[in-house]
Design an enzyme around this catalytic site. Structure first.
Site, short mmCIF file in Angstrom:
data_model
loop_
_atom_site.label_atom_id
_atom_site.label_comp_id
_atom_site.label_asym_id
_atom_site.label_seq_id
_atom_site.Cartn_x
_atom_site.Cartn_y
_atom_site.Cartn_z
N GLY A 65 37.05 46.66 31.38
CA GLY A 65 38.13 46.64 32.36
C GLY A 65 39.15 47.68 31.94
O GLY A 65 39.84 47.52 30.93
N GLY A 119 41.65 48.65 33.75
CA GLY A 119 42.83 48.48 34.60
C GLY A 119 44.10 48.46 33.75
O GLY A 119 44.13 48.96 32.62
N VAL A 140 45.87 46.08 32.09
CA VAL A 140 45.90 45.43 30.78
C VAL A 140 44.92 46.10 29.81
O VAL A 140 45.25 46.39 28.66
CB VAL A 140 45.59 43.92 30.90
CG1 VAL A 140 45.54 43.26 29.53
CG2 VAL A 140 46.63 43.24 31.77
N ASP A 165 34.41 50.33 32.74
CA ASP A 165 34.82 49.75 34.02
C ASP A 165 33.68 49.89 35.03
O ASP A 165 32.78 50.71 34.85
CB ASP A 165 36.08 50.44 34.55
CG ASP A 165 36.87 49.56 35.51
OD1 ASP A 165 37.89 48.97 35.08
OD2 ASP A 165 36.47 49.45 36.69
N ARG A 190 47.34 31.69 38.36
CA ARG A 190 46.21 32.26 37.61
C ARG A 190 44.91 31.54 38.01
O ARG A 190 43.84 32.12 38.02
CB ARG A 190 46.44 32.09 36.11
CG ARG A 190 47.62 32.89 35.56
CD ARG A 190 47.90 32.51 34.12
NE ARG A 190 48.98 33.29 33.52
CZ ARG A 190 50.26 32.92 33.49
NH1 ARG A 190 50.64 31.78 34.05
NH2 ARG A 190 51.16 33.67 32.90
N ASP A 230 52.58 34.54 25.50
CA ASP A 230 53.57 33.54 25.89
C ASP A 230 54.62 33.33 24.78
O ASP A 230 55.80 33.14 25.06
CB ASP A 230 52.88 32.20 26.23
CG ASP A 230 51.91 32.36 27.40
OD1 ASP A 230 52.15 33.23 28.25
OD2 ASP A 230 50.91 31.62 27.45
N ARG A 239 57.02 36.20 24.89
CA ARG A 239 57.98 36.01 25.99
C ARG A 239 59.03 34.95 25.62
O ARG A 239 60.21 35.10 25.91
CB ARG A 239 57.23 35.58 27.27
CG ARG A 239 56.47 36.73 27.89
CD ARG A 239 55.74 36.34 29.15
NE ARG A 239 55.17 37.53 29.78
CZ ARG A 239 54.09 37.53 30.55
NH1 ARG A 239 53.45 36.41 30.81
NH2 ARG A 239 53.65 38.66 31.08
N HIS A 269 47.27 28.27 29.21
CA HIS A 269 47.99 29.49 29.60
C HIS A 269 48.23 29.47 31.11
O HIS A 269 47.68 30.25 31.87
CB HIS A 269 47.15 30.72 29.18
CG HIS A 269 47.75 32.02 29.61
ND1 HIS A 269 48.98 32.46 29.21
CD2 HIS A 269 47.25 33.00 30.42
CE1 HIS A 269 49.22 33.64 29.74
NE2 HIS A 269 48.20 33.99 30.49
P1 NAI Z 1 43.42 45.39 37.02
O1 NAI Z 1 42.99 45.13 38.43
O2 NAI Z 1 44.44 46.45 36.78
O3 NAI Z 1 42.14 45.75 36.14
C1 NAI Z 1 40.96 45.03 36.19
C2 NAI Z 1 39.82 46.01 36.05
O4 NAI Z 1 38.59 45.29 35.93
C3 NAI Z 1 39.67 46.96 37.25
O5 NAI Z 1 39.78 48.30 36.82
C4 NAI Z 1 38.28 46.64 37.80
O6 NAI Z 1 37.61 47.77 38.33
C5 NAI Z 1 37.60 46.09 36.55
N1 NAI Z 1 36.41 45.30 36.84
C6 NAI Z 1 36.21 44.39 37.83
N2 NAI Z 1 34.96 43.88 37.75
C7 NAI Z 1 34.36 44.47 36.69
C8 NAI Z 1 33.08 44.34 36.07
N3 NAI Z 1 32.16 43.52 36.56
N4 NAI Z 1 32.83 45.10 35.01
C9 NAI Z 1 33.74 45.95 34.50
N5 NAI Z 1 34.98 46.11 35.02
C10 NAI Z 1 35.28 45.38 36.11
O7 NAI Z 1 43.92 43.99 36.43
P2 NAI Z 1 44.81 43.76 35.11
O8 NAI Z 1 46.24 43.68 35.49
O9 NAI Z 1 44.38 44.71 34.06
O10 NAI Z 1 44.38 42.27 34.71
C11 NAI Z 1 43.07 42.02 34.24
C12 NAI Z 1 42.83 40.51 34.05
O11 NAI Z 1 43.63 40.05 32.98
C13 NAI Z 1 43.22 39.66 35.26
O12 NAI Z 1 42.30 38.60 35.42
C14 NAI Z 1 44.58 39.12 34.89
O13 NAI Z 1 44.90 37.94 35.57
C15 NAI Z 1 44.38 38.91 33.41
N6 NAI Z 1 45.60 38.83 32.61
C16 NAI Z 1 45.60 37.93 31.58
C17 NAI Z 1 46.68 37.80 30.75
C18 NAI Z 1 46.64 36.83 29.61
O14 NAI Z 1 47.67 36.60 28.99
N7 NAI Z 1 45.51 36.26 29.28
C19 NAI Z 1 47.89 38.61 30.97
C20 NAI Z 1 47.77 39.56 32.05
C21 NAI Z 1 46.66 39.65 32.84
#
Ligand code: NAI
Length: 308
Positions: free
Chosen positions: A7, A9, A11, A32, A88, A148, A151, A175
């Site tokens: 991923g 993206g 994060v 990705d 979430r 968390d 924060r 979470h």
């Molecule tokens: P984002 O949308 O910016 O990035 C996600 C990426 O995953 C995208 O680039 C997408 O193309 C890719 N992706 C989707 N399906 C895929 C696959 N099968 N194989 C490879 N890549 C794939 O989202 P962001 O903001 O980076 O968040 C990512 C995840 O992390 C979300 O589920 C979000 O809710 C979670 N998250 C968890 C946190 C935590 O504390 N555990 C904190 C912030 C976000």
């Protein structure tokens, strides 16, 4: 050392950027599903190397799992993030399929790896990864409590007028906006209980702000946050690769600890070269213990959606 971040993206890329800047690994693969996306991010990152002076080799790939072979740590951030007003938990269906297929592909090429799960709903995704991978439980770590707790320290530091680095404060439990438990009665400012400085009303305000910390940012930014989630994840990767034995709340599988079994949920653990190495017991009050049991019930009901 070799790390893969799945991923690329918000994060995933921020986590990778932190790993590269700190030279935690010699090799870093960013993967990705979106054609060219990880390649572009990796090249952009590599073009900061001459400016920042790091020597980690960052390589971006589109769905090419062979390139991830032999990773010591794999971070899973692939999946949908939440939009304003979403919980979430609403991400469960889509993200479960993604996390499961990513895990299977990763293990084909890195059977000895330690997996750090970030995708939401993180507690359920962590348990799903544990159940479907068949890996020993100490090699599956969910990242939530690190973020968390950071924060929580931010809000405490604002109220106390001190540096967040001078605070000890942890968030345990699930979470989620309603499931996390900021342990205000255990938080200290250089060994002095923070409750000594804050009215009960202020304490409640800080706890409430911490619990909706992610949602507050989602409302402001329009999508979920990435700087602190990326840094929190990289901190766990660092503790694994450098065998730092950091004591951090993480989502791990419980086997009777804190009165729970057959669940992955946030508790303080020691993170080192073997993954999570030890669960540390905090003496909880009756009220805190009840809150933890309630949080576990909520996580369990989320797990049941996937029949876990
Ligand atoms: P984002 O949308 O910016 O990035 C996600 C990426 O995953 C995208 O680039 C997408 O193309 C890719 N992706 C989707 N399906 C895929 C696959 N099968 N194989 C490879 N890549 C794939 O989202 P962001 O903001 O980076 O968040 C990512 C995840 O992390 C979300 O589920 C979000 O809710 C979670 N998250 C968890 C946190 C935590 O504390 N555990 C904190 C912030 C976000």
């Amino acid at each position: 050392m070799k790390v893969t971040v799945v991923g690329a993206g918000a994060v995933g890329a921020t986590c990778a950027d932190n790993i590269a800047r700190k030279e935690l690994a010699q090799e870093l693969v960013l993967l990705d599903i979106r054609e060219g996306f990880a390649e572009g991010k990796a090249i952009d990152m590599m073009q900061t190397s001459a400016l920042l002076g790091f020597d980690t080799k960052v390589k971006g790939v589109t769905n090419d799992y062979e390139s991830t072979a032999g990773s010591d740590v794999v971070v899973i951030t692939s999946g949908l993030p939440r939009k304003p007003g979403m919980t979430r938990e609403e991400l469960i269906g889509t993200n479960a399929g993604i996390v499961q297929s990513v895990t299977e592909n990763i293990l084909k090429y890195s059977p000895e790896t330690i997996i750090v799960v970030v995708s939401n709903p993180m507690d359920t995704m962590t348990y799903l990864t544990l159940k479907t991978s068949g890996l020993p439980k100490n090699r599956i770590i969910g990242m939530g409590g690190a973020l968390d707790s950071s924060r929580f320290k931010y809000y405490l530091s604002q109220a106390l007028g001190c540096s967040p680095a001078d605070l000890n404060a942890v968030v345990i439990g699930g979470h989620g906006d309603t499931t996390m438990i900021p342990l205000i009665n255990h938080a200290t400012w250089n060994s002095v209980p923070v409750t000594q400085f804050l009215s009960k009303e202020k304490q409640d305000e800080i706890v409430a702000a911490t619990m909706v910390g992610g949602a507050t940012l989602t409302k402001l930014i329009g999508t979920s946050a990435w700087y602190a989630p990326g840094a929190g994840t990289a901190m766990l990767v660092e503790s694994i690769l450098r065998d730092e034995k950091k004591l951090v709340p993480c989502c791990v599988a419980l086997d009777g600890e804190y009165g729970q079994s057959d669940i992955a949920i946030g508790v303080p653990v020691v993170i080192g070269k073997n993954g999570w190495e030890k669960i540390v017991d905090i003496k909880l009050s009756d009220e805190e213990q009840q809150a933890f049991a309630k949080s576990a019930e909520a996580v369990r009901s989320m797990n049941s959606v996937l029949e876990l």
